[in-house]
Scaffold this active site. Structure first.
Site, PDB file in Angstrom:
ATOM      1  N   GLU A   1      34.981  -9.174  45.105  1.00 44.10           N
ATOM      2  CA  GLU A   1      34.900 -10.635  44.926  1.00 44.10           C
ATOM      3  C   GLU A   1      33.709 -11.007  44.058  1.00 44.10           C
ATOM      4  O   GLU A   1      32.762 -11.647  44.514  1.00 44.10           O
ATOM      5  CB  GLU A   1      34.714 -11.316  46.291  1.00 44.10           C
ATOM      6  N   PRO A   2      33.692 -10.618  42.803  1.00 45.26           N
ATOM      7  CA  PRO A   2      32.529 -10.907  41.973  1.00 45.26           C
ATOM      8  C   PRO A   2      32.514 -12.354  41.503  1.00 45.26           C
ATOM      9  O   PRO A   2      33.559 -12.906  41.152  1.00 45.26           O
ATOM     10  CB  PRO A   2      32.721  -9.973  40.774  1.00 45.26           C
ATOM     11  N   GLY A   3      31.360 -12.968  41.516  1.00 42.90           N
ATOM     12  CA  GLY A   3      31.220 -14.319  40.977  1.00 42.90           C
ATOM     13  C   GLY A   3      30.278 -14.267  39.792  1.00 42.90           C
ATOM     14  O   GLY A   3      30.679 -14.270  38.632  1.00 42.90           O
ATOM     15  N   ARG A   4      28.986 -14.167  40.116  1.00 45.81           N
ATOM     16  CA  ARG A   4      27.924 -14.207  39.107  1.00 45.81           C
ATOM     17  C   ARG A   4      28.115 -13.159  38.009  1.00 45.81           C
ATOM     18  O   ARG A   4      27.845 -13.425  36.844  1.00 45.81           O
ATOM     19  CB  ARG A   4      26.585 -13.967  39.812  1.00 45.81           C
TER      20      ARG A   4
ATOM     21  N   CYS B   1      11.950 -36.997  39.921  1.00 42.60           N
ATOM     22  CA  CYS B   1      10.671 -37.347  40.542  1.00 42.60           C
ATOM     23  C   CYS B   1      10.319 -36.420  41.695  1.00 42.60           C
ATOM     24  O   CYS B   1      10.260 -36.845  42.860  1.00 42.60           O
ATOM     25  CB  CYS B   1      10.733 -38.795  41.000  1.00 42.60           C
ATOM     26  N   GLU B   2      10.163 -35.165  41.398  1.00 42.69           N
ATOM     27  CA  GLU B   2       9.745 -34.173  42.399  1.00 42.69           C
ATOM     28  C   GLU B   2       9.023 -33.065  41.661  1.00 42.69           C
ATOM     29  O   GLU B   2       9.475 -32.660  40.585  1.00 42.69           O
ATOM     30  CB  GLU B   2      10.969 -33.495  43.037  1.00 42.69           C
TER      31      GLU B   2
ATOM     32  N   TYR C   1      15.650 -21.378  44.591  1.00 46.77           N
ATOM     33  CA  TYR C   1      15.413 -19.934  44.825  1.00 46.77           C
ATOM     34  C   TYR C   1      14.260 -19.398  43.991  1.00 46.77           C
ATOM     35  O   TYR C   1      14.152 -18.173  43.832  1.00 46.77           O
ATOM     36  CB  TYR C   1      16.659 -19.118  44.432  1.00 46.77           C
TER      37      TYR C   1
ATOM     38  N   TYR D   1      26.644 -20.693  39.460  1.00 51.91           N
ATOM     39  CA  TYR D   1      25.847 -21.498  40.391  1.00 51.91           C
ATOM     40  C   TYR D   1      24.995 -22.534  39.651  1.00 51.91           C
ATOM     41  O   TYR D   1      23.882 -22.853  40.069  1.00 51.91           O
ATOM     42  CB  TYR D   1      24.979 -20.592  41.300  1.00 51.91           C
TER      43      TYR D   1
ATOM     44  N   GLY E   1      28.318  -9.903  44.877  1.00 51.18           N
ATOM     45  CA  GLY E   1      26.898  -9.571  44.977  1.00 51.18           C
ATOM     46  C   GLY E   1      26.290  -8.834  43.815  1.00 51.18           C
ATOM     47  O   GLY E   1      25.060  -8.710  43.739  1.00 51.18           O
TER      48      GLY E   1
HETATM   49  N1  LLP Z   1      32.067 -13.295  48.373  1.00 54.52           N
HETATM   50  C1  LLP Z   1      31.455 -14.033  49.306  1.00 54.52           C
HETATM   51  C2  LLP Z   1      31.985 -14.010  50.675  1.00 54.52           C
HETATM   52  C3  LLP Z   1      30.331 -14.810  48.982  1.00 54.52           C
HETATM   53  O1  LLP Z   1      29.732 -15.532  49.923  1.00 54.52           O
HETATM   54  C4  LLP Z   1      29.846 -14.802  47.660  1.00 54.52           C
HETATM   55  C5  LLP Z   1      28.678 -15.602  47.268  1.00 54.52           C
HETATM   56  C6  LLP Z   1      30.539 -14.018  46.699  1.00 54.52           C
HETATM   57  C7  LLP Z   1      31.628 -13.273  47.097  1.00 54.52           C
HETATM   58  C8  LLP Z   1      30.118 -13.960  45.247  1.00 54.52           C
HETATM   59  O2  LLP Z   1      28.851 -13.448  45.121  1.00 54.52           O
HETATM   60  P1  LLP Z   1      28.279 -13.087  43.676  1.00 54.52           P
HETATM   61  O3  LLP Z   1      29.132 -11.985  43.094  1.00 54.52           O
HETATM   62  O4  LLP Z   1      28.321 -14.297  42.841  1.00 54.52           O
HETATM   63  O5  LLP Z   1      26.891 -12.644  43.952  1.00 54.52           O
HETATM   64  N2  LLP Z   1      23.789 -20.094  44.903  1.00 54.52           N
HETATM   65  C9  LLP Z   1      23.194 -18.769  44.912  1.00 54.52           C
HETATM   66  C10 LLP Z   1      24.212 -17.686  45.194  1.00 54.52           C
HETATM   67  C11 LLP Z   1      24.976 -17.909  46.477  1.00 54.52           C
HETATM   68  C12 LLP Z   1      26.051 -16.868  46.706  1.00 54.52           C
HETATM   69  C13 LLP Z   1      26.951 -17.260  47.822  1.00 54.52           C
HETATM   70  N3  LLP Z   1      28.023 -16.343  48.094  1.00 54.52           N
HETATM   71  C14 LLP Z   1      22.467 -18.547  43.587  1.00 54.52           C
HETATM   72  O6  LLP Z   1      22.453 -19.430  42.745  1.00 54.52           O
HETATM   73  O7  LLP Z   1      21.850 -17.504  43.400  1.00 54.52           O
END
Ligand code: LLP
Length: 431
Positions: free
Chosen positions: A284-287, A355-356, A327, A384, A248
């Site tokens: 659990e970092p992604g972004r 085409c949107e 978003y 993402y 998050g």
């Molecule tokens: N852990 C869980 C259980 C999650 O559902 C997620 C993201 C993460 C970790 C990683 O979150 P982050 O650190 O990346 O914020 N497609 C959307 C974001 C969807 C996130 C879904 N879950 C976008 O493009 O903004």
């Protein structure tokens, strides 16, 4: 706006002699070798963001599980695996990707609200650090599958703390109306039920309140609730060794701005809440790791004058990068060649060829005068982006490149258009 003030937090995307570079390679050269649009990631940027987070957390007993969903290319996963990252997965497919790049099952956390029996069997058989379970039926199902396989399933229960993450509504997950987790008010009961099952071993607690969170307050609120719950559960005799705080952490979508939350502030907040509790903190970092490690490189197809706006039509579409359409996200656009004409900017709506009307990347953006064939970089496209792409309008998925120093490799090739088309089959009775 153009070449000045480059974000020094991330110097892997810099201008050299007026040309945007990814590490040591010119984007113009990359685009000569690979037709636009394409994604390009910097291994150095991935490493730097992982290391920044990891070093800020070093005072805490912690471990990192990169959220594979944000960018699941095997080469990206490999870069992070070599740094020692674990993986947070939400499907059997992501689990297999993590295994394929060499991650041991014991370093994989399985999240997600709808794990299937097949996915449970896969993870139980090949090894898993923990399942983050989200409902009572899921716990029962996991118990019976583990019993059948003669295994004990390590479990953390994902708790929904009913906290507003103050992010875009579509990526909020910790409010009571969201589908995620077990309501915090029912957590005690769920732990009791799980604790009585023969093939479930409770290892901790899990929470994830949303994505692209830009201030500490919602995190604090949620984690304080979790701390109280840990105390309560321990008093009831449950063995809570770990707290998984989810992902998050938001990033800046403006290249010359710092990320909204500094990893040090985040770590200090964690220490103030969980310090001294004898808990392992999992994150659990992604972004935060992948977001500012990638660009989407695109070319101008046409510049079209409209009655209300001028439209800059580019060769990337909403099928390649869905975030603006889905978003209302705004990603910064930078011409790959910085030119002296840049002061004579013009206001354009940047749109794709789909085409949107939702195929709009930005409105009223001031860009220098651009001609057909000119290259643009879309920033903050590492998370993402490619993972959410589709083949809408029969546009094959675009290639992905990884750069490290002066080396670049295609880490996913563009399929031949006929590979895409020929996946469909006309039934014999229509021939
Ligand atoms: N852990 C869980 C259980 C999650 O559902 C997620 C993201 C993460 C970790 C990683 O979150 P982050 O650190 O990346 O914020 N497609 C959307 C974001 C969807 C996130 C879904 N879950 C976008 O493009 O903004």
């Amino acid at each position: 706006m153009l070449k000045t003030n480059l974000k020094k937090e991330n110097n892997h995307f810099d201008f050299r002699n007026g040309i945007l570079h990814v590490e040591e390679l010119s984007v113009v050269d990359l685009a000569k070798a690979t037709k636009t649009p394409f994604y390009v990631y910097s291994a150095g940027a991935l490493e730097d963001s992982y290391n920044a987070l990891s070093s800020s957390l070093k005072g805490l007993n912690h471990s990192i599980y990169y959220s594979v969903k944000s960018n699941s290319n095997l080469a990206v996963l490999r870069v992070l695996t070599l740094l020692g990252s674990g993986m947070d997965v939400v499907s059997g497919g992501e689990y297999l990707r993590a295994r394929k790049v060499g991650v041991a099952g014991e370093k994989i956390v399985f999240s997600g609200v709808g794990k299937t029996s097949e996915e449970m069997v896969l993870a139980l058989t090949q090894g898993i650090r923990q399942f983050n379970v989200e409902s009572v039926p899921e716990i029962l199902q996991l118990n019976s599958i583990a019993a059948r396989l003669g295994k004990i399933a390590p479990v953390s229960i994902r708790v929904n703390p009913d906290v507003n993450a103050r992010t875009h509504e579509k990526i909020m997950t910790g409010k009571s109306e969201n589908k995620f987790g077990i309501p915090i008010t029912q957590a005690e009961e769920a732990y009791k039920m799980a604790g009585d099952l023969s093939n479930i071993s409770i290892v901790g607690i899990d929470v994830h309140i949303g994505s692209q969170i830009t201030d500490l307050t919602p995190f604090k609120k949620a984690f304080q609730k979790i701390r109280e719950l840990v105390g309560l559960l321990r008093n009831l005799g449950h063995r809570i060794r770990r707290v998984d705080i989810g992902g998050g952490l938001g990033i800046s979508y403006l290249k010359n701005r710092k990320n909204p939350i500094s990893p040090n502030d985040f770590s200090n907040m964690l220490a103030s809440i969980f310090g001294g509790m004898d808990l392992e903190i999992q994150i659990e970092p992604g972004r935060y790791i992948s977001g500012n490690s990638g660009l989407l490189i695109t070319s101008v197809i046409y510049m079209k004058e409209g009655t209300d706006h001028n439209f800059l039509i580019i060769d990337a579409g909403m099928n390649d990068l869905m975030r603006p359409a889905l978003y209302d996200a705004s990603h910064e656009f930078i011409p790959v060649l910085s030119s002296s004409e840049s002061e004579f900017g013009m206001e354009v709506n940047v749109v794709g060829p789909i085409c949107e009307s939702s195929d709009t990347f930005s409105r009223k953006t001031v860009l220098p005068k651009l001609l057909a064939g000119d290259l643009l970089a879309i920033y903050s496209a590492g998370a993402y982006g490619a993972v959410m792409a589709s083949e809408y309008n029969t546009r094959p998925l675009i290639p992905e490149l990884l750069v490290k120093g002066n080396r670049s490799s295609i880490i996913r090739a563009r399929p031949n258009i006929f590979e895409t088309i020929n996946r469909d089959q006309i039934p014999y009775w229509l021939r």
